[in-house]
Design a protein around this motif. Sequence first.
Motif, short mmCIF file in Angstrom:
data_model
loop_
_atom_site.label_atom_id
_atom_site.label_comp_id
_atom_site.label_asym_id
_atom_site.label_seq_id
_atom_site.Cartn_x
_atom_site.Cartn_y
_atom_site.Cartn_z
N UNK A 12 -15.33 9.47 -11.00
CA UNK A 12 -14.64 8.40 -10.28
C UNK A 12 -13.88 8.98 -9.10
N UNK A 13 -13.64 8.12 -8.10
CA UNK A 13 -12.82 8.52 -6.96
C UNK A 13 -11.75 7.46 -6.77
N UNK A 14 -10.49 7.88 -6.88
CA UNK A 14 -9.39 6.95 -6.65
C UNK A 14 -8.74 7.27 -5.32
N UNK A 15 -8.53 6.23 -4.51
CA UNK A 15 -7.91 6.41 -3.21
C UNK A 15 -6.56 5.69 -3.21
N UNK A 16 -5.47 6.43 -3.14
CA UNK A 16 -4.13 5.83 -3.10
C UNK A 16 -3.84 5.32 -1.71
N UNK A 17 -3.60 4.03 -1.59
CA UNK A 17 -3.49 3.39 -0.28
C UNK A 17 -2.06 3.25 0.20
N UNK A 18 -1.12 3.63 -0.67
CA UNK A 18 0.28 3.54 -0.27
C UNK A 18 0.81 2.12 -0.22
N UNK A 56 -3.68 8.53 0.55
CA UNK A 56 -3.63 8.26 1.99
C UNK A 56 -2.31 8.73 2.60
N UNK A 57 -1.15 8.31 2.05
CA UNK A 57 0.10 8.80 2.66
C UNK A 57 0.26 10.31 2.52
N UNK A 58 -0.02 10.86 1.33
CA UNK A 58 0.19 12.29 1.10
C UNK A 58 -0.79 13.14 1.88
N UNK A 59 -2.07 12.79 1.86
CA UNK A 59 -3.10 13.63 2.47
C UNK A 59 -3.32 13.33 3.95
N UNK A 60 -3.09 12.07 4.35
CA UNK A 60 -3.43 11.70 5.73
C UNK A 60 -2.23 11.19 6.53
N UNK A 61 -1.06 11.06 5.87
CA UNK A 61 0.16 10.76 6.63
C UNK A 61 0.31 9.32 7.09
N UNK A 62 -0.44 8.38 6.52
CA UNK A 62 -0.20 6.96 6.86
C UNK A 62 -0.57 6.10 5.66
N UNK A 63 -0.08 4.86 5.65
CA UNK A 63 -0.49 3.93 4.60
C UNK A 63 -1.19 2.74 5.24
#
Lengths: 320, 320
Positions: B76-82, B110-117
């Motif tokens: 599975x792949x979970x993407x945290x969207x903030x 998204x916030x932790x790895x890419x710096x935005x929500x």
Amino acid sequence: MRCRVCRGPAIIDIRRHNANFCAEHFLKLCRDQVAKAIGEFDMISPGERVLVAVSGGKDSLALWDLLLDLGHDTDGLYLGLGIGDYSDRSHRYARDFADRRGAKLVEIDLPGDYGYDVAGGAKAARRVPCSACGLSKRHLFDRAALDGGYDVVATGHNLDDEAAVLFGNVLRWHTEYLGRQVPVLPGANGFPRKVKPLVRLGERETAAYCVVRGIDYIVEECPMALGNKHLGYKDALNAIEVTSPGSKHDFYFGFLSRASARFRVDAAADSQDLHPCPSCGAPTTAESCAFCRLVARAGGHHPVAVELSPTRPAPSVTRP
Amino acid sequence: MRCRVCRGPAIIDIRRHNANFCAEHFLKLCRDQVAKAIGEFDMISPGERVLVAVSGGKDSLALWDLLLDLGHDTDGLYLGLGIGDYSDRSHRYARDFADRRGAKLVEIDLPGDYGYDVAGGAKAARRVPCSACGLSKRHLFDRAALDGGYDVVATGHNLDDEAAVLFGNVLRWHTEYLGRQVPVLPGANGFPRKVKPLVRLGERETAAYCVVRGIDYIVEECPMALGNKHLGYKDALNAIEVTSPGSKHDFYFGFLSRASARFRVDAAADSQDLHPCPSCGAPTTAESCAFCRLVARAGGHHPVAVELSPTRPAPSVTRP
């Protein structure tokens, strides 16, 4: 609320145009939209004779009025469907309009001339009423136009109607219907040309047009149509139009410009095997045409005059 | 109400199948429908590695469960969207499921790895939240699949989703989207293959599946999606489904069998000018890809590890 054109007090807002209009400029808008549709789709050429299918409702009376005002040579055709009091009242509105405008109304009566009504025809043919009615109307409009030497049949289908029909056709991906859903069906193979000059006007606008012009029309929906799928499709599209004004317009005109041609081949395939119905002469792909089968099942008959004389008399006409 | 298969007490009626099912045969129906979709559209071949996009909702967890039970090799792949508390709870449901099934869950934040929500990305890019979210998800799912050596990305789009997307696409006749709306997008041009094995199940069925299987999932709609057009399209189709069960199925599958190919050329034209994004390497037709433009506008960044090392470490993984 001010008119977009003259800044005078407006009587109607049209959200998909993002504008309001006074009575005068609203009528002008309606005429301009009909003229635009006629021009853009080559519906009617100057000097052509137009037969308007008139039901006594807002759309067909607005259409007739607009075509007369735009200078087209039009007669009306009223088809009595035998739906009790509803038909009687519709008929009266159609006649009153014709009298008021000094226009000619051709009249055909399904029970009197053909020996059945919509309810009986639907039951006998095991179709829903709207299906038996539509089949009868299409056949008799075509025939009256060809017999009367008209160049074109005009019907009052408005933008809401066309969007709802389109929705029904895409919901089931009826590809041959999609290939045929155009505002102009060219005359060919024994069919007259058929045009829908109101495709740029919504039903709220045709109703307002009649009110502003003082045209009385039958307000109720046909009692046989209540709860039909077409009205369900209209409801669904209306809900979307509320949040996205212009959706219906974009749906229908987007289809015409970007999708319709992709389905034309299916409609063409369907019309390849046309031959005249041995009973009435109408084009059909079956042994006899759907209308003659409906009449036979409903225990009806073709007008007596047709069977007695090779030169069929014209249908009865109310002359102003 | 009895099960169509065993005549035991039924727990669910499925009107478009005109049938009721007990728990056991309902689960079998779900597995059969997913297996049928996979087979019919050549979604997954034996031995292929599948990355399931998992949101913590009913569809993606049902999908993962079904694929595992059908014997597919899936992570599975979970993407945290903030999206505040909503994301936290979604994440927990995804992790709990992975733990219970002893399955591997890849996680990206998204916030932790890419710096935005999603909210910030939407605002910066002047997109509606669902658009910024969808764009981010598609990009990161693709990238995670390619980086992790998966053969295919599976998403939980169900019949209701696909019918609603299709409705939105035909309402505007987005011909290039119509040409691309298929249950399998083949892997090509730097994109992994993407499949939708739930297209034969409605959302009422995926919810019932989770309940019967004891799978906890986040029940609420995403708070950013409330009032979006997609939900309006679902409402419209639901109203039609009530009076005509099977309408959604016929709409979607009729499209696939009789219309979809007519729009393929538009989608193909759109993918002719693809080249790698100079910043992230993802295929794009523009100077830099839409995701990198979104990240830049939102003041975000690519994961730090990417910029420090040519062999990017795998995203963080919860191992059971």
